[in-house]
Design a protein around this motif. Structure first.
Motif, PDB file in Angstrom:
ATOM      1  N   SER A 220      11.955  -6.300   1.555  1.00 46.20           N
ATOM      2  CA  SER A 220      11.262  -5.021   1.735  1.00 46.20           C
ATOM      3  C   SER A 220      11.828  -4.260   2.924  1.00 46.20           C
ATOM      4  O   SER A 220      12.138  -4.838   3.961  1.00 46.20           O
ATOM      5  N   THR A 221      11.955  -2.957   2.747  1.00 47.79           N
ATOM      6  CA  THR A 221      12.422  -2.120   3.863  1.00 47.79           C
ATOM      7  C   THR A 221      11.243  -1.335   4.450  1.00 47.79           C
ATOM      8  O   THR A 221      11.444  -0.484   5.319  1.00 47.79           O
ATOM      9  N   LEU A 222      10.026  -1.623   3.979  1.00 46.80           N
ATOM     10  CA  LEU A 222       8.871  -0.879   4.487  1.00 46.80           C
ATOM     11  C   LEU A 222       8.560  -1.345   5.908  1.00 46.80           C
ATOM     12  O   LEU A 222       8.394  -2.545   6.152  1.00 46.80           O
ATOM     13  N   ALA A 223       8.489  -0.395   6.818  1.00 45.52           N
ATOM     14  CA  ALA A 223       8.223  -0.756   8.215  1.00 45.52           C
ATOM     15  C   ALA A 223       6.755  -1.122   8.392  1.00 45.52           C
ATOM     16  O   ALA A 223       6.394  -1.904   9.259  1.00 45.52           O
ATOM     17  N   ASP A 224       5.889  -0.557   7.534  1.00 43.78           N
ATOM     18  CA  ASP A 224       4.455  -0.778   7.691  1.00 43.78           C
ATOM     19  C   ASP A 224       3.854  -1.076   6.321  1.00 43.78           C
ATOM     20  O   ASP A 224       3.964  -0.266   5.400  1.00 43.78           O
ATOM     21  N   LEU A 225       3.227  -2.229   6.200  1.00 45.53           N
ATOM     22  CA  LEU A 225       2.669  -2.591   4.885  1.00 45.53           C
ATOM     23  C   LEU A 225       1.223  -2.125   4.725  1.00 45.53           C
ATOM     24  O   LEU A 225       0.663  -2.225   3.625  1.00 45.53           O
ATOM     25  N   ASP A 226       0.606  -1.611   5.789  1.00 49.45           N
ATOM     26  CA  ASP A 226      -0.786  -1.175   5.670  1.00 49.45           C
ATOM     27  C   ASP A 226      -0.889  -0.048   4.651  1.00 49.45           C
ATOM     28  O   ASP A 226      -0.216   0.973   4.771  1.00 49.45           O
ATOM     29  N   GLY A 227      -1.696  -0.263   3.642  1.00 51.18           N
ATOM     30  CA  GLY A 227      -1.896   0.739   2.598  1.00 51.18           C
ATOM     31  C   GLY A 227      -0.740   0.845   1.625  1.00 51.18           C
ATOM     32  O   GLY A 227      -0.759   1.683   0.726  1.00 51.18           O
ATOM     33  N   ALA A 228       0.274   0.008   1.783  1.00 56.48           N
ATOM     34  CA  ALA A 228       1.462   0.121   0.920  1.00 56.48           C
ATOM     35  C   ALA A 228       1.184  -0.449  -0.466  1.00 56.48           C
ATOM     36  O   ALA A 228       0.435  -1.417  -0.625  1.00 56.48           O
ATOM     37  N   HIS A 229       1.796   0.173  -1.468  1.00 58.06           N
ATOM     38  CA  HIS A 229       1.729  -0.337  -2.839  1.00 58.06           C
ATOM     39  C   HIS A 229       3.138  -0.728  -3.256  1.00 58.06           C
ATOM     40  O   HIS A 229       4.027   0.129  -3.348  1.00 58.06           O
ATOM     41  N   VAL A 230       3.330  -2.014  -3.484  1.00 59.36           N
ATOM     42  CA  VAL A 230       4.641  -2.531  -3.872  1.00 59.36           C
ATOM     43  C   VAL A 230       4.540  -2.992  -5.321  1.00 59.36           C
ATOM     44  O   VAL A 230       3.530  -3.596  -5.718  1.00 59.36           O
ATOM     45  N   ALA A 231       5.570  -2.697  -6.110  1.00 56.07           N
ATOM     46  CA  ALA A 231       5.540  -3.096  -7.524  1.00 56.07           C
ATOM     47  C   ALA A 231       6.756  -3.958  -7.842  1.00 56.07           C
ATOM     48  O   ALA A 231       7.858  -3.710  -7.328  1.00 56.07           O
ATOM     49  N   GLY A 232       6.547  -4.957  -8.681  1.00 56.74           N
ATOM     50  CA  GLY A 232       7.656  -5.822  -9.089  1.00 56.74           C
ATOM     51  C   GLY A 232       7.685  -5.964 -10.599  1.00 56.74           C
ATOM     52  O   GLY A 232       6.635  -6.023 -11.247  1.00 56.74           O
ATOM     53  N   ILE A 233       8.891  -5.969 -11.153  1.00 55.72           N
ATOM     54  CA  ILE A 233       9.045  -6.237 -12.590  1.00 55.72           C
ATOM     55  C   ILE A 233      10.032  -7.395 -12.696  1.00 55.72           C
ATOM     56  O   ILE A 233      11.155  -7.315 -12.168  1.00 55.72           O
TER      57      ILE A 233
END
Ligand SMILES: Cc1cc2nc3c(=O)[nH]c(=O)nc-3n(C[C@H](O)[C@H](O)[C@H](O)COP(=O)(O)OP(=O)(O)OC[C@H]3O[C@@H](n4cnc5c(N)ncnc54)[C@H](O)[C@@H]3O)c2cc1C
Ligand code: FES
Length: 398
Positions: free
Chosen positions: A143-156
């Motif tokens: 992940s390159t997201l600096a902040d996961l708070d409130g983040a929505h990550v999707a995987g297929i």
């Protein structure tokens, strides 16, 4: 020092600049691949043809095995007198196997490929207590997201492509109380679903933050949308009805090339910025490669044109001549003088052989591993790079 090679001060400057980039965010650091001998601590069947293998990590190398969710390790074994290397993604949440100073254990999942050399051997031969060479974790499917708070990550994911997504989902959900993960996982039937119980445990643990959608191509599910092949119309409907692309901050795709390509194209068509879509392939698009040549001696005639390859590895600079007519990759030539040059897949998918091109030019046959920003900074996959200039200089250390 080879002519034209950067001096120590310049090398230090480049290394420092790259280090700043690598630690600037929580993810994405790369380090040079080195093998360590680890012992198998547990082997757990996941399906009829897949096992989870857990290795004990001795204290003295624990910091070497610190990893980011989504990374993989290469295993090395001698099979029928030939060295075989294969990569396997780490499947457990980061922190799951350790106490802050590096993991005490690491786990991978190996699915048997029909007729596959390594996976068949691992499935039938690897036992608790066995010692095997395992490379420290590599890869940028992170992940390159600096902040996961409130983040929505999707995987297929499809089939064994679930392995890195298990680590990513568990880590994203554990690291923030407000993150969400949506996982679409496709298999032929429920008997093929790897980590079936672990996924339902994860769902029980995060009932509102994990959305889990199993798609079975040859088994009827209650929801017709989730029964049948994950082709474009079905994918579009799943995305529209269940994932909601507009709400997703980062995407992870892992499976066979056609599925990953379909997902990338469909997401692009839906207006998703490709910078937010990360993908990993387990084999090159056109199938598996033969093992790379062991870097044995080549005969060079006196007046034969050669390319001079200078490379630095572990602070040591070395040179090797490669006959132009041989069209060798930099990796193949370099292995002739340094057997510890890092590589695993030799097919342009794992990124283990990455080095920075400091001088000269190359053409890369395949690249499924380097990100656009790495290409811009001059990184190449040495297993795929063929020099197009009289001399090239690469650095494996930066
Ligand atoms: C970054 C990365 C992460 C990975 N993570 C995982 C993971 O988590 N779990 C997992 O199970 N796998 C993973 N893989 C795949 C894994 O590394 C191996 O490729 C896989 O286990 C097959 O290896 P093998 O030696 O058993 O098969 P191979 O011997 O390499 O053969 C693969 C398939 O190709 C066929 N084949 C072999 N040679 C030829 C040929 N010349 N022509 C036509 N067909 C041929 C075989 O019959 C077999 O079906 C990952 C790969 C990468 C690059
Ligand atoms: S060794 Fe895997 S990309 Fe080169």
């Amino acid at each position: 020092m080879a002519p034209g090679q950067p001096g120590d001060a310049e090398r230090e400057r480049i290394a420092e600049a790259l280090l700043t980039t690598a630690v600037g965010g929580p993810h994405g650091s790369r380090r040079r691949g080195r093998f360590h001998t680890l012992r198998v601590a547990a082997v757990r069947p996941l399906t009829e043809d897949a096992v989870e293998v857990t290795f004990a990590v001795p204290e003295e190398v624990r910091d070497e095995f610190d990893y980011l969710a989504g990374q993989h390790v290469a295993l090395r074994a001698m099979l029928d007198g030939r060295e075989v290397r294969r990569s396997y993604s780490l499947c457990r949440a980061v922190d799951a196997g350790g106490g802050g100073d590096g993991p005490r254990t690491i786990s991978i999942a190996i699915k048997r490929d029909a007729g596959g050399r390594f996976s068949t051997w691992a499935q039938t031969e690897l036992k608790v207590g066995d010692a095997i060479d395992v490379m420290n974790p590599q890869g940028s499917f992170t992940s390159t997201l600096a902040d996961l708070d409130g983040a929505h990550v999707a995987g297929i994911a499809a089939g064994s492509g679930i392995t890195p997504l298990m680590a990513l989902a568990a880590t994203v959900l554990a690291r923030s109380a407000t993150s969400r993960f949506t996982l679409v996982y496709t298999n032929r039937s429920s008997l093929d679903v790897m980590f079936l119980d672990d996924l339902s445990d994860l769902k029980d643990r995060y009932p509102t933050r994990l959305a889990l959608h199993h798609v079975l191509s040859r088994e009827q599910r209650t929801a017709p949308l989730l029964s049948g092949r994950l082709d474009e119309p079905r994918l579009r409907r799943i995305l529209d009805d269940l994932v909601l692309p507009d709400t997703v901050d980062e995407w992870f795709l892992c499976g066979p090339f056609p599925l990953v390509q379909l997902c990338r194209d469909t997401l692009a068509d839906l207006g998703v910025d490709s910078a937010h879509v990360r993908y990993e392939l387990f084999t090159p698009a056109d199938g598996p490669r033969d093992e790379p040549p062991a870097g044995g001696p080549v005969h060079i005639a006196e007046d034969e044109p050669v390319t001079r390859i200078d490379f630095t590895l572990d602070g040591q600079s070395q040179s090797v001549d490669s006959p132009v007519a041989a069209r060798e990759s930099i990796l193949t030539a370099a292995l002739r003088v340094r057997p510890d040059v890092p590589f695993a897949c030799a097919g342009g998918v794992c990124g283990t052989c990455r080095a920075r091109l400091l001088q000269g030019s190359v053409t890369m046959t395949e690249n499924y591993a380097l990100e656009p920003d790495e290409l811009e900074r001059g990184y190449v996959l040495t297993c795929q790079s063929h020099p197009t200039s009289d001399a090239v200089v690469v650095d494996y250390d930066v």
